[in-house]
Design a protein around this motif. Structure first.
Motif, short mmCIF file in Angstrom:
data_model
loop_
_atom_site.label_atom_id
_atom_site.label_comp_id
_atom_site.label_asym_id
_atom_site.label_seq_id
_atom_site.Cartn_x
_atom_site.Cartn_y
_atom_site.Cartn_z
N GLN A 1 33.92 34.36 29.46
CA GLN A 1 34.34 33.12 30.12
C GLN A 1 35.55 33.36 31.02
OE1 GLN A 1 34.52 30.83 26.52
NE2 GLN A 1 32.54 29.86 26.88
N GLU B 1 23.77 38.81 35.40
CA GLU B 1 23.89 38.37 33.99
C GLU B 1 24.32 39.54 33.12
OE1 GLU B 1 20.89 34.53 33.97
OE2 GLU B 1 20.23 36.32 32.88
N ARG C 1 25.54 31.31 27.92
CA ARG C 1 24.51 30.58 27.17
C ARG C 1 23.95 31.53 26.09
NH1 ARG C 1 21.59 32.45 31.79
NH2 ARG C 1 19.50 33.21 31.26
N GLY D 1 25.81 35.90 29.76
CA GLY D 1 26.87 35.36 30.63
C GLY D 1 26.43 35.53 32.08
N ARG D 2 26.44 34.44 32.82
CA ARG D 2 25.88 34.47 34.18
C ARG D 2 26.94 34.24 35.25
NH1 ARG D 2 20.48 33.29 36.46
NH2 ARG D 2 20.66 32.23 38.46
N ARG D 3 26.91 35.11 36.25
CA ARG D 3 27.70 34.91 37.46
C ARG D 3 26.70 34.50 38.53
NH1 ARG D 3 32.35 36.51 40.39
NH2 ARG D 3 31.83 37.19 42.49
N GLU D 4 26.82 33.29 38.99
CA GLU D 4 25.82 32.75 39.90
C GLU D 4 25.75 33.54 41.19
OE1 GLU D 4 22.91 31.69 40.28
OE2 GLU D 4 23.37 29.97 39.01
N LEU E 1 32.19 34.02 33.81
CA LEU E 1 30.76 33.93 33.49
C LEU E 1 30.45 32.62 32.78
CD1 LEU E 1 30.27 37.57 32.16
CD2 LEU E 1 29.36 36.65 34.30
N THR E 2 29.31 32.04 33.09
CA THR E 2 28.82 30.86 32.37
C THR E 2 27.96 31.37 31.22
OG1 THR E 2 28.75 29.71 34.48
CG2 THR E 2 27.57 28.69 32.64
#
Ligand code: ZN
Length: 416
Positions: A46, A117, A53, A62-65, A50-51
């Motif tokens: 975080q 991700e 889920r 963890g996603r970096r758009e 990273l977002t």
């Protein structure tokens, strides 16, 4: 730029979790210490923007758009669980290096066209539930609810039970199958062998991943009085098992040039007392190789050898295949890609196979997959002595960062 002080700090943050008296770490899958590491890693993700889920198995994503959120994902990942009394680098390295790479991208304010991700796969080690790389298998849709119910630890607790205790719903396991499109998957790992250290290389570009076939053999003879039973009237399950063990060694050695290794790691003789001829023996056999043909030659010959031992000694042998994973060949295009990235750096690099299994071998079935190694001291792993130098860790992380920058750009695409 990769920040060595920050990475060192992260390793030391994890180094207080699951510590053993002898200096090692025990973070068995789904245990409290595994969950503690997980909480720390989620926070690091975080902080790196990273977002986060979770899927139905508890795998952390963890996603970096990306500039194009619909473009195929560039994925990095490894695991954070450990064997009993293991080290702080196996798996942890790949996760922290991936987080550091996206942290660097966040700091430089750069944009990536493809989403990135970072995945932490749960239950990579087989130590607790007897089966390895479960998180990545789930990811590829290879684990069912029945599997989760039947995989049990030494206390008899099933993986499904443990998942429920952690607030997960085993019945939803099919939903954890990753349905998005993955452009590439990369895993950085310690070598867990001596090749890099002995040859003075800092980076290994993996060409193939050996996959294990695991067999459980139940040898059944006759438990008899050790004093009253003449040598020619025995059905000794343990001496039969001893011949089988030597066959495993001989047959694997015959495929030495193809890199096959065979190990009998479990021998349980019953009743296990000095005045009784062993009546039952359980053997746990692990055979690995990067050539499927060569590995199966060993297994076929072993089955034939067991047949003749059985007949000659008048014992019964039941063979159960626990796991039969297919070795993975990394594509030539991926190997060349990683080699080219490595050439941008001064680090001595070599191509090499991986003797150990990794999450990457399952992801290779659904995505263009690559793997990188850095040395670990003395080749030691799964042991409190496991250690990697910060210089090598930084070198590996820089390669990961450069690779992910290129992979996540709009300009780069795979030829095939
Ligand atoms: Zn590992």
């Amino acid at each position: 730029m990769v920040n060595s002080k920050r990475i060192e700090k992260w390793f030391s943050q994890l180094a207080v979790v699951g510590t053993d008296a002898g200096g090692g770490f025990t973070r068995l899958a789904f245990s409290d210490s595994d969950w503690q590491v997980r909480d720390i890693v989620i926070e690091l993700m975080q902080n790196a923007g990273l977002t986060v889920r979770f899927d139905a198995f508890g795998n952390i994503i963890g996603r970096r758009e990306g500039k194009n959120p619909d473009a195929p994902v560039v994925m990095l990942g490894s695991h954070t669980d450990s064997v009993p009394n293991g080290g702080n680098f196996d798996g942890v390295l790949g996760v922290l290096a991936a987080i550091e790479a996206v942290q660097c991208m966040q700091e430089s304010g750069e944009e990536n066209y493809h989403p990135i991700e970072v995945v932490v796969f749960m239950a990579e080690e087989s130590s607790r539930f007897g089966y390895a790389t479960l998180g990545s298998k789930v990811f590829c849709g290879k684990i069912s609810l029945e599997n989760l119910e039947s995989y049990k630890d030494k206390q008899g607790i099933s993986l499904a039970q443990e998942m429920r205790l952690r607030g997960l719903v085993p019945e939803k396991i099919a939903q954890a199958c990753y349905t998005g499109e993955i452009k590439s998957f990369l895993e950085l790992h310690i070598e867990q062998g001596k090749a890099l250290e002995l040859t003075g290389h800092q980076i290994g570009v993996v060409t193939g991943i050996a996959a294990p076939t695991r067999l459980r053999l139940m040898v059944t003879g006759m438990a008899d009085h050790s004093g009253a039973t003449p040598m020619n009237m025995r059905q000794d399950a343990l001496t039969a098992a001893a011949e089988i063990i030597l066959q495993v060694e001989a047959l694997a050695t015959a495929e030495l040039q193809n890199g096959v290794v065979g190990t009998t790691g479990i021998v349980k003789a019953e009743p296990g007392v000095m005045n009784v001829i062993p009546g039952r023996v359980e053997l746990g056999i692990d055979i690995r190789g990067i050539s499927s043909d060569s590995k199966h030659r060993v297994i076929d010959n072993l089955v034939a050898a067991v047949d003749s031992i059985k007949d000659r000694r008048g014992v019964g042998v039941e063979i159960v295949t626990l796991t039969d994973d297919t070795p993975v060949q990394i594509s030539g295009e991926m190997i060349d890609f990683l080699d080219d990235i490595c050439k941008q750096f001064p680090y001595p690099t070599m191509r090499m196979p991986s003797g150990a299994g990794h999450d990457a071998m399952h992801i290779a079935a659904i995505a263009e997959t690559g793997m990188l190694f850095i040395p670990c001291r003395g080749g030691i792993s799964h042991n409190p002595g496991e250690w990697a130098s910060i210089d090598d860790i930084v070198a590996g992380t820089e390669i990961v960062l450069a690779a992910v920058r290129k992979l996540a750009s709009q300009e780069f695409s795979w030829q095939k």
